[in-house]
Design an enzyme around this catalytic site. Structure first.
Site, PDB file in Angstrom:
ATOM      1  N   CYS A   1      -8.231   8.432 -11.830  1.00 50.36           N
ATOM      2  CA  CYS A   1      -7.691   7.336 -12.638  1.00 50.36           C
ATOM      3  C   CYS A   1      -8.753   6.677 -13.538  1.00 50.36           C
ATOM      4  CB  CYS A   1      -7.017   6.334 -11.696  1.00 50.36           C
ATOM      5  SG  CYS A   1      -5.761   5.328 -12.481  1.00 50.36           S
TER       6      CYS A   1
ATOM      7  N   HIS B   1      -3.478   8.570  -6.690  1.00 48.19           N
ATOM      8  CA  HIS B   1      -4.013   7.826  -5.546  1.00 48.19           C
ATOM      9  C   HIS B   1      -3.184   8.244  -4.338  1.00 48.19           C
ATOM     10  CE1 HIS B   1      -6.091   5.176  -8.382  1.00 48.19           C
ATOM     11  NE2 HIS B   1      -4.956   5.016  -9.022  1.00 48.19           N
TER      12      HIS B   1
HETATM   13  N1  GLN Z   1      -7.371   0.345 -15.353  1.00 47.96           N
HETATM   14  C1  GLN Z   1      -6.878   1.644 -15.667  1.00 47.96           C
HETATM   15  C2  GLN Z   1      -5.439   1.637 -16.117  1.00 47.96           C
HETATM   16  O1  GLN Z   1      -4.705   0.722 -15.815  1.00 47.96           O
HETATM   17  C3  GLN Z   1      -7.060   2.552 -14.458  1.00 47.96           C
HETATM   18  C4  GLN Z   1      -6.229   2.135 -13.278  1.00 47.96           C
HETATM   19  C5  GLN Z   1      -6.651   2.773 -11.989  1.00 47.96           C
HETATM   20  O2  GLN Z   1      -7.753   3.290 -11.863  1.00 47.96           O
HETATM   21  N2  GLN Z   1      -5.800   2.677 -11.001  1.00 47.96           N
HETATM   22  O3  GLN Z   1      -5.010   2.566 -16.780  1.00 47.96           O
END
Ligand code: GLN
Length: 228
Positions: A96, A195
């Protein structure tokens, strides 16, 4: 150095660990222990020295926009070593926010552009229509994966000859709402929005473990530091 000690670099563990991404490292450590290896996990955080070739595996988890902004300022110090490591087929998993930071930039919903390392030809943008959240399922070369995604950034490949997705969507969004693909497989680099953690899918975990053991065997027969 013990040839049964697997060294894992966890980039910015204290800042980049959303939705239990550290579980990916724990699952790999568990599987490696079953194969007779001990693991050492080093948190490489702000200001720390880092040579990727001292490690058997590099992990970079997800993060919120603010933490990504902080990390993005420190990260360029490691561009050279990470670029060589990835292009030399060494194993790395980015989830992510970490995945986004390996591309050229991430433009957030507040209009801020967070620069990435620009190692991989991809970019990430917020578009007002969607936050991509929920269960995901997709088919990879190792079989089906079930996970959870929560991101506002939509990732697009800028060189589709060079970059190939990790999987094809069955359920959920993945990289973005248009392409119906999830993540990235480039050499032994894996990027993913999953995740859950991702590696509860032991088909993927076992594939990564094999990459780690192969590189470990190569690395421990050579001096620990590779310089060019
Ligand atoms: N902040 C980034 C987004 O919202 C990554 C989110 C994350 O790593 N869960 O796209």
């Amino acid at each position: 150095m013990s040839d049964k000690l697997i060294k894992i670099a966890y980039l910015y563990e204290d800042l980049m660990n959303t939705y239990g991404d550290s579980g990916d490292v724990k699952i790999l450590s568990f599987l490696l222990k079953r194969e007779g290896y001990d693991t050492q996990v080093d948190n490489i955080s702000l200001g720390d020295e880092f040579n990727a070739f001292d490690y058997d595996f590099v992990f970079f988890g997800g993060g919120q926009d603010f933490e990504q902004t902080v990390v993005a300022k420190d990260l360029p110090r490691h561009k050279e070593t990470l670029e060589k490591y990835i292009n030399d087929d060494k194993p790395m998993l980015c989830i992510c926010g970490g995945y986004q930071l390996m591309g050229s930039y991430y433009k957030t919903n507040s209009g801020v552009t967070i620069p990435g390392l620009d190692i991989l030809p991809l970019h990430t943008v917020f578009k007002s229509d969607k936050r991509m959240i929920g269960d995901t399922r997709y088919m990879t070369e190792w079989g089906e994966v079930k996970a959870f995604e929560n991101h506002s950034g939509q990732t697009y490949f800028d060189d589709t000859d060079k970059l190939h997705p990790l999987g094809n969507m069955i359920e959920g969004y993945g990289n973005n709402p248009q392409d119906h693909v999830e993540g990235l497989r480039y050499r032994n680099f894996i990027g993913s929005y999953s995740h859950g953690p991702l590696l509860k899918n032991t088909n993927v975990a076992n594939a990564i473990m094999k990459m780690i053991i192969a590189w470990h065997n190569e690395r421990t027969n050579k001096p620990a530091t590779v310089t060019e």
